[in-house]
Design a protein around this motif. Structure first.
Motif, PDB file in Angstrom:
ATOM      1  N   GLY A 124     -33.005  14.416 -30.409  1.00  0.00           N
ATOM      2  CA  GLY A 124     -32.237  14.989 -29.307  1.00  0.00           C
ATOM      3  C   GLY A 124     -30.744  15.040 -29.568  1.00  0.00           C
ATOM      4  O   GLY A 124     -30.013  15.775 -28.889  1.00  0.00           O
ATOM      5  N   GLU A 125     -30.261  14.278 -30.555  1.00  0.00           N
ATOM      6  CA  GLU A 125     -28.835  14.266 -30.867  1.00  0.00           C
ATOM      7  C   GLU A 125     -28.539  14.972 -32.188  1.00  0.00           C
ATOM      8  O   GLU A 125     -27.445  14.873 -32.728  1.00  0.00           O
ATOM      9  CB  GLU A 125     -28.343  12.814 -30.918  1.00  0.00           C
ATOM     10  N   PRO A 219     -39.970   3.065 -16.198  1.00  0.00           N
ATOM     11  CA  PRO A 219     -39.097   3.109 -15.020  1.00  0.00           C
ATOM     12  C   PRO A 219     -37.826   3.925 -15.276  1.00  0.00           C
ATOM     13  O   PRO A 219     -37.341   3.997 -16.415  1.00  0.00           O
ATOM     14  CB  PRO A 219     -38.761   1.628 -14.779  1.00  0.00           C
ATOM     15  N   PRO A 220     -37.264   4.549 -14.239  1.00  0.00           N
ATOM     16  CA  PRO A 220     -36.076   5.409 -14.396  1.00  0.00           C
ATOM     17  C   PRO A 220     -34.880   4.698 -15.022  1.00  0.00           C
ATOM     18  O   PRO A 220     -34.021   5.356 -15.616  1.00  0.00           O
ATOM     19  CB  PRO A 220     -35.762   5.829 -12.951  1.00  0.00           C
ATOM     20  N   MET A 221     -34.807   3.376 -14.901  1.00  0.00           N
ATOM     21  CA  MET A 221     -33.688   2.631 -15.464  1.00  0.00           C
ATOM     22  C   MET A 221     -33.482   2.930 -16.942  1.00  0.00           C
ATOM     23  O   MET A 221     -32.358   3.025 -17.430  1.00  0.00           O
ATOM     24  CB  MET A 221     -33.921   1.128 -15.275  1.00  0.00           C
ATOM     25  N   PHE A 222     -34.590   3.107 -17.679  1.00  0.00           N
ATOM     26  CA  PHE A 222     -34.501   3.325 -19.122  1.00  0.00           C
ATOM     27  C   PHE A 222     -33.989   4.720 -19.465  1.00  0.00           C
ATOM     28  O   PHE A 222     -33.602   4.973 -20.605  1.00  0.00           O
ATOM     29  CB  PHE A 222     -35.866   3.099 -19.772  1.00  0.00           C
ATOM     30  N   GLY A 223     -33.981   5.627 -18.486  1.00  0.00           N
ATOM     31  CA  GLY A 223     -33.478   6.970 -18.719  1.00  0.00           C
ATOM     32  C   GLY A 223     -32.035   7.153 -18.315  1.00  0.00           C
ATOM     33  O   GLY A 223     -31.466   8.239 -18.475  1.00  0.00           O
ATOM     34  N   GLU A 224     -31.420   6.110 -17.792  1.00  0.00           N
ATOM     35  CA  GLU A 224     -30.024   6.207 -17.348  1.00  0.00           C
ATOM     36  C   GLU A 224     -29.076   6.196 -18.547  1.00  0.00           C
ATOM     37  O   GLU A 224     -29.244   5.412 -19.476  1.00  0.00           O
ATOM     38  CB  GLU A 224     -29.693   5.048 -16.405  1.00  0.00           C
ATOM     39  N   GLY A 229     -23.063   9.234 -22.707  1.00  0.00           N
ATOM     40  CA  GLY A 229     -24.406   9.682 -23.049  1.00  0.00           C
ATOM     41  C   GLY A 229     -25.225   8.650 -23.796  1.00  0.00           C
ATOM     42  O   GLY A 229     -26.238   8.985 -24.418  1.00  0.00           O
ATOM     43  N   ASN A 230     -24.812   7.392 -23.733  1.00  0.00           N
ATOM     44  CA  ASN A 230     -25.499   6.318 -24.444  1.00  0.00           C
ATOM     45  C   ASN A 230     -26.427   5.560 -23.491  1.00  0.00           C
ATOM     46  O   ASN A 230     -25.989   5.158 -22.406  1.00  0.00           O
ATOM     47  CB  ASN A 230     -24.461   5.350 -25.043  1.00  0.00           C
TER      48      ASN A 230
END
Length: 362
Positions: A124-125, A219-224, A229-230
């Motif tokens: 993705g990077e 959980p959404p926490m891991f996508g924050e 952008g890190n």
């Protein structure tokens, strides 16, 4: 990644004890007993903090250490061939190990190829990922495999397999041949460059967690992401786990466990890709999953028999039969399960998240 952390910590202790004759007080601090390794703890914390600082900083350090490590491997390999003794290859397959021992050794070293999935995890990077990603994987695979094989040949040619040190193969081999300066250099190089493996593993884990969170699998926490952008929270979570495991679990327990885990992970990934690219016929909607289950069962039986049952003709015959059945099932998947009209058969949540893209991040 855990095994790289622990391996580095063990090598530091060995290097200080053998090469630098460190004091007993320092060695007691670095090896207090009960399987605890403070050096592995320190390198785990340092790499986690570096990754939490951002991918640009991590990439610079990774590039520097990677080139140093390549030069070190080339130096050790060339040195091994200079000191090469062909008599060390007799017998070519040691009788006490046999073919099954060769296969078991290959399985144990499988984690050495773990880094190739790291390229996919940071796709993705990447710039122009559709072109550069497959190209980078193939080039890396070719270079690393070539270096891996040549280094193994040169080490066995330099020292008999019975005398090779399991902890510090090349340094001890150079020392046995009277090349003390090369022994010191390679011992220091192994300790100095091994953290690049640790750093790469810590870089990819939070990005994989981020992709899984975006797919709704974590959980959404891991996508924050932070302002740069890190995935800082994901990096912290992965770092804490790696610090604990690397500090308290000895390398001898991690080696085969991690290799087995990687084999299972690659198997699941490959099966998932087949399911995404192909579909069951309308007459039998569950045919593809069933065939994949049987394929993995017979593949496992084939490998298990080759590793532990080749001492008799019956074992060879059983392995051959299981292998033929695996090939037959693979052929049946190719013939009976047509290519999917849409990659991933994207419906439901996948379509809601990605719209026209029709795929999961993972």
């Amino acid at each position: 990644s855990i095994i790289a952390h622990r391996s580095w910590g063990d090598k530091v202790v060995e290097w200080l004890r053998v090469e630098l004759n460190a004091s007993e007080t320092l060695l007691q601090l670095l090896e207090p007993g009960y399987g605890i390794n403070p050096a592995a703890c320190l390198v785990s914390i340092a790499t986690t903090l570096l990754v939490m600082g951002g991918v640009k900083e991590s990439k610079l350090v990774t590039d520097i250490f990677t080139w140093l490590k390549v030069f070190l491997v080339v130096f050790m390999t060339v040195g091994g061939f200079v000191l090469f003794d062909s008599s060390n290859f007799t017998p070519f397959v040691p009788p006490e190990f046999g073919t099954s021992g060769v296969l078991r050794g290959a399985v144990s070293s499988f984690f050495g190829y773990l880094g190739f999935d790291a390229v996919c995890c940071v796709a993705g990077e990447a710039m122009n990922a559709e072109r550069n990603l497959p190209l980078s994987i193939m080039i890396t695979l070719a270079v690393v495999t070539t270096l891996y094989v040549l280094a193994a040949i040169s080490l066995v040619g330099m020292q008999s397999y019975e005398e090779i040190s399991p902890e510090s193969g090349f340094p001890e081999a150079f020392k046995a041949n009277g090349i003390e300066w090369a022994s010191q250099l390679t011992a220091f190089g192994e300790v100095f460059t091994l953290p690049v493996v640790v750093l790469i593993s810590v870089i990819i884990q939070p990005r994989l967690q981020c992709a899984l969170a975006n797919d709704g699998l974590l959980p959404p926490m891991f996508g924050e992401l932070d302002a740069t952008g890190n995935p800082r929270k994901g990096a912290m979570f992965a770092g804490v786990l790696m610090v604990c495991f690397a500090t308290f679990i000895p390398f001898s327990y991690l080696d085969d466990f991690v290799s087995a885990g990687i084999l299972i992970a690659f198997t699941v990934t490959n099966c998932s890709l087949i399911i995404m690219r192909r579909e069951s016929p309308e007459s039998d909607p569950k045919l593809l999953p069933k065939l994949l289950v049987w394929f993995n069962i017979f593949s496992f039986v084939t490998c298990l028999t080759l590793s532990h049952g080749t001492q008799s003709p019956v074992g060879w015959a059983f392995a051959f039969l299981a292998g033929c059945i695996s090939i037959f099932i693979a052929t049946k998947i190719s013939r009976k399960c047509p290519p999917a009209s849409t990659f991933g058969h994207a419906t439901g949540k996948a379509s809601q998240i990605y719209g026209s893209k029709k795929y999961f991040s993972t």
